[in-house]
Design a protein around this motif. Structure first.
Motif, mmCIF file in Angstrom:
data_model
loop_
_atom_site.group_PDB
_atom_site.id
_atom_site.type_symbol
_atom_site.label_atom_id
_atom_site.label_comp_id
_atom_site.label_asym_id
_atom_site.label_seq_id
_atom_site.Cartn_x
_atom_site.Cartn_y
_atom_site.Cartn_z
ATOM 1 N N UNK A 106 0.741 -1.325 -0.040
ATOM 2 C CA UNK A 106 0.198 0.086 -0.006
ATOM 3 C C UNK A 106 1.051 1.252 0.093
ATOM 4 N N UNK A 107 2.092 1.115 0.698
ATOM 5 C CA UNK A 107 3.031 2.371 0.544
ATOM 6 C C UNK A 107 3.267 2.512 -0.956
ATOM 7 N N UNK A 108 3.705 1.486 -1.500
ATOM 8 C CA UNK A 108 4.238 1.741 -3.058
ATOM 9 C C UNK A 108 2.920 2.289 -3.768
ATOM 10 N N UNK A 109 1.649 1.649 -3.542
ATOM 11 C CA UNK A 109 0.262 2.748 -4.082
ATOM 12 C C UNK A 109 0.454 3.912 -3.642
ATOM 13 N N UNK A 110 0.683 4.403 -2.429
ATOM 14 C CA UNK A 110 0.580 5.845 -2.080
ATOM 15 C C UNK A 110 1.739 6.652 -3.057
ATOM 16 N N UNK A 111 2.979 5.927 -3.113
ATOM 17 C CA UNK A 111 3.923 6.876 -4.269
ATOM 18 C C UNK A 111 3.304 6.960 -5.765
ATOM 19 N N UNK A 112 2.606 5.778 -6.131
ATOM 20 C CA UNK A 112 2.202 5.977 -7.335
ATOM 21 C C UNK A 112 0.998 6.742 -7.388
ATOM 22 N N UNK A 113 0.087 6.807 -6.799
ATOM 23 C CA UNK A 113 -0.949 7.979 -6.497
ATOM 24 C C UNK A 113 -0.379 9.196 -6.469
ATOM 25 N N UNK A 114 0.617 9.451 -5.602
ATOM 26 C CA UNK A 114 0.998 10.782 -5.367
ATOM 27 C C UNK A 114 1.757 11.102 -6.631
ATOM 28 N N UNK A 115 2.328 10.407 -7.466
ATOM 29 C CA UNK A 115 3.172 11.135 -8.531
ATOM 30 C C UNK A 115 2.003 11.562 -9.495
ATOM 31 N N UNK A 116 1.071 10.999 -9.583
ATOM 32 C CA UNK A 116 -0.026 11.562 -10.785
ATOM 33 C C UNK A 116 -0.429 13.134 -10.520
ATOM 34 N N UNK A 117 -0.090 13.459 -9.238
ATOM 35 C CA UNK A 117 -0.394 14.935 -8.816
ATOM 36 C C UNK A 117 0.535 16.007 -9.545
ATOM 37 N N UNK A 118 1.639 15.979 -9.012
ATOM 38 C CA UNK A 118 2.483 16.824 -9.477
ATOM 39 C C UNK A 118 2.767 16.561 -11.127
ATOM 40 N N UNK A 119 2.857 15.567 -11.516
ATOM 41 C CA UNK A 119 2.955 15.237 -12.812
ATOM 42 C C UNK A 119 2.073 16.018 -13.706
ATOM 43 N N UNK A 120 0.759 16.016 -13.240
ATOM 44 C CA UNK A 120 -0.151 16.788 -13.933
ATOM 45 C C UNK A 120 -0.390 18.294 -13.540
ATOM 46 N N UNK A 121 -0.006 18.706 -12.494
ATOM 47 C CA UNK A 121 -0.218 20.053 -11.826
ATOM 48 C C UNK A 121 0.923 21.184 -12.274
ATOM 49 N N UNK A 122 2.166 20.413 -12.472
ATOM 50 C CA UNK A 122 3.206 21.496 -12.906
ATOM 51 C C UNK A 122 2.897 21.740 -14.332
ATOM 52 N N UNK A 123 2.806 21.056 -15.294
ATOM 53 C CA UNK A 123 2.322 21.526 -16.488
ATOM 54 C C UNK A 123 1.091 22.278 -16.700
ATOM 55 N N UNK A 124 0.227 21.899 -15.810
ATOM 56 C CA UNK A 124 -1.103 22.865 -15.708
ATOM 57 C C UNK A 124 -0.805 23.976 -15.306
ATOM 58 N N UNK A 125 -0.037 24.303 -14.267
ATOM 59 C CA UNK A 125 0.574 25.768 -13.906
ATOM 60 C C UNK A 125 1.213 26.331 -14.968
ATOM 61 N N UNK A 126 2.039 25.750 -15.792
ATOM 62 C CA UNK A 126 2.769 26.197 -16.961
ATOM 63 C C UNK A 126 1.642 26.778 -18.037
ATOM 64 N N UNK A 127 0.565 25.886 -18.138
ATOM 65 C CA UNK A 127 -0.215 26.281 -19.385
ATOM 66 C C UNK A 127 -1.323 27.257 -18.936
ATOM 67 N N UNK A 128 -1.593 27.342 -17.747
ATOM 68 C CA UNK A 128 -2.538 28.388 -17.537
ATOM 69 C C UNK A 128 -2.357 29.820 -16.593
#
Length: 397
Positions: A106-128
């Motif tokens: 489950x800790x491995x799953x935590x890392x996987x889920x957490x990565x999707x957030x900065x991976x999407x929000x950093x380019x989102x901030x750049x684009x918007x």
């Protein structure tokens, strides 16, 4: 921002992006402060309990190879929402587990889920972000991500001391889920036209390696890698240094001294803005040079005052240089590769910090604080050289 909205909503959107980014990082680091409690509850040795953070950070870093390219092809707020739901469910499930092996899964799953957030929000901030404020907005997001490390350790540690780690995990899961719902409700899809691309899944997986094949991009990535190797190496082993003579500090006193670095996080938004005004290279050179000076203050003194000043300067330098490098990477790739490029930069920085903790252990054992200081100084000097090389190379954009 891409949609017309009342001013309070427009002002709230970048703050919301920063908050969910901070929460994602908090979940990655939240076990670091409660190894003893986890060991007692899950009936394992404390050294084994430390694997919980190792699993989370490992899968967090490696997942960027996949989620980065995906972020360039999907509705980014929905991706962040999906990551938040997955992350919240993993954290919630972990709070009910009493088998250590399942807890690690489950800790491995935590890392996987957490990565999707900065991976999407950093380019989102750049684009918007408004073009004239893009640097400040990206710097603010980087600052909040760093605060997430402190929040994960401090807040979860406090909640664990009050109510137990299980309740602390459930509270974190609820906050992450609530913030994810807000992201879905308040963040519109960025207005950008991506080129038609019928790439299959395996072609998508090759995208990070195609970016790394570009001379300027790989040079910038290693600039960040070497910067974080020197930074995290010095900060990590400073803990051991302050516990030795002539300091003899307790864990609490070391923690209070280390908190001095948080005040320098204000430099990240300013650095982003200065990068747009003066150019990324000048800001990066200033930041890394500040780090080099701070390392000499901390490395060759036996007094607390230079150490505290050094901590302030090294945080200011790192989070002054990082937004400028990040922005240059984002602006050196096609618009449909921003998510992948930003994810690769995060991965390289994580890798640099992790490798420092591993490789500098034998250096510490053999040559002590002097050896660590020299090794970190060499790493930062190499980072400056990489930045100079990247400055001379043309981008593929």
């Amino acid at each position: 921002m891409p949609e017309k909205a009342p001013f309070p909503v427009q002002a709230f959107r970048p703050i919301l992006v920063c908050i969910i980014g901070m929460l994602a990082v908090s979940c990655v680091f939240m076990t670091q402060a409660i190894f003893l409690e986890l060991a007692q509850s899950l009936q394992v040795e404390e050294t084994r309990a430390r694997l919980s953070f190792s699993f989370t950070s490992l899968f967090y870093g490696l997942s960027f190879l996949l989620v980065g390219p995906i972020a360039d092809r999907v509705h980014q707020p929905r991706m962040a929402f999906g990551g938040a739901v997955f992350l919240a469910l993993a954290v919630l499930a972990a709070s009910f587990v009493h088998d250590f092996q399942l807890f690690l899964v489950l800790m491995a799953a935590v890392g996987m889920g957490a990565s999707a957030i900065p991976a999407s929000m950093f380019p989102y901030m750049v684009h918007t972000a408004p073009p004239e404020r893009m640097g400040a907005f990206v710097g603010m997001l980087l600052a909040f991500a760093t605060i997430g490390v402190i929040v994960g350790r401090l807040v979860v540690g406090l909640m664990t001391s009050w109510w137990g780690w299980e309740v602390a995990f459930r509270v974190m899961a609820g906050i992450v889920l609530a913030c994810g719902i807000c992201v879905l409700a308040f963040l519109p899809k960025p207005e950008m036209e991506l080129p038609a691309d019928g790439s299959g899944f395996f072609r998508l997986l090759l995208k990070p390696f195609q970016l790394m094949a570009q001379p300027k991009i790989i040079t910038l990535l290693f600039t960040g890698f070497l910067l974080f190797f020197g930074f995290m190496g010095m900060v990590t082993f400073l803990t051991y240094r302050l516990a030795q003579p002539p300091f003899f500090y307790t864990a609490r006193e070391i923690g209070l001294v280390s908190l001095a670095g948080l005040t320098s996080l204000l430099g990240a938004p300013l650095s982003g803005a200065f990068s747009q005004k003066f150019g990324w290279y000048k800001v990066a050179v200033f930041g890394v040079s500040l780090c080099l000076i701070s390392l000499q203050l901390m490395g060759w003194t036996a007094s607390l005052t230079p150490v505290v000043i050094g901590i302030l300067m090294v945080f200011l330098g790192v989070y002054g240089a990082q937004p400028s490098i990040f922005l240059e990477i984002s602006q050196s790739v096609p618009i449909d590769s921003t998510g992948c490029a930003s994810s690769m930069y995060i991965l390289f920085c994580i890798g640099g910090g992790s490798m420092a903790a591993t490789l500098l252990g034998p250096v510490w054992n053999a040559w002590g604080w002097t050896g660590v200081t020299l090794a970190c100084t060499a790493s930062l000097t190499a980072s400056l050289a990489m930045a100079a090389l990247a400055h001379r190379r043309r981008s593929a954009r």
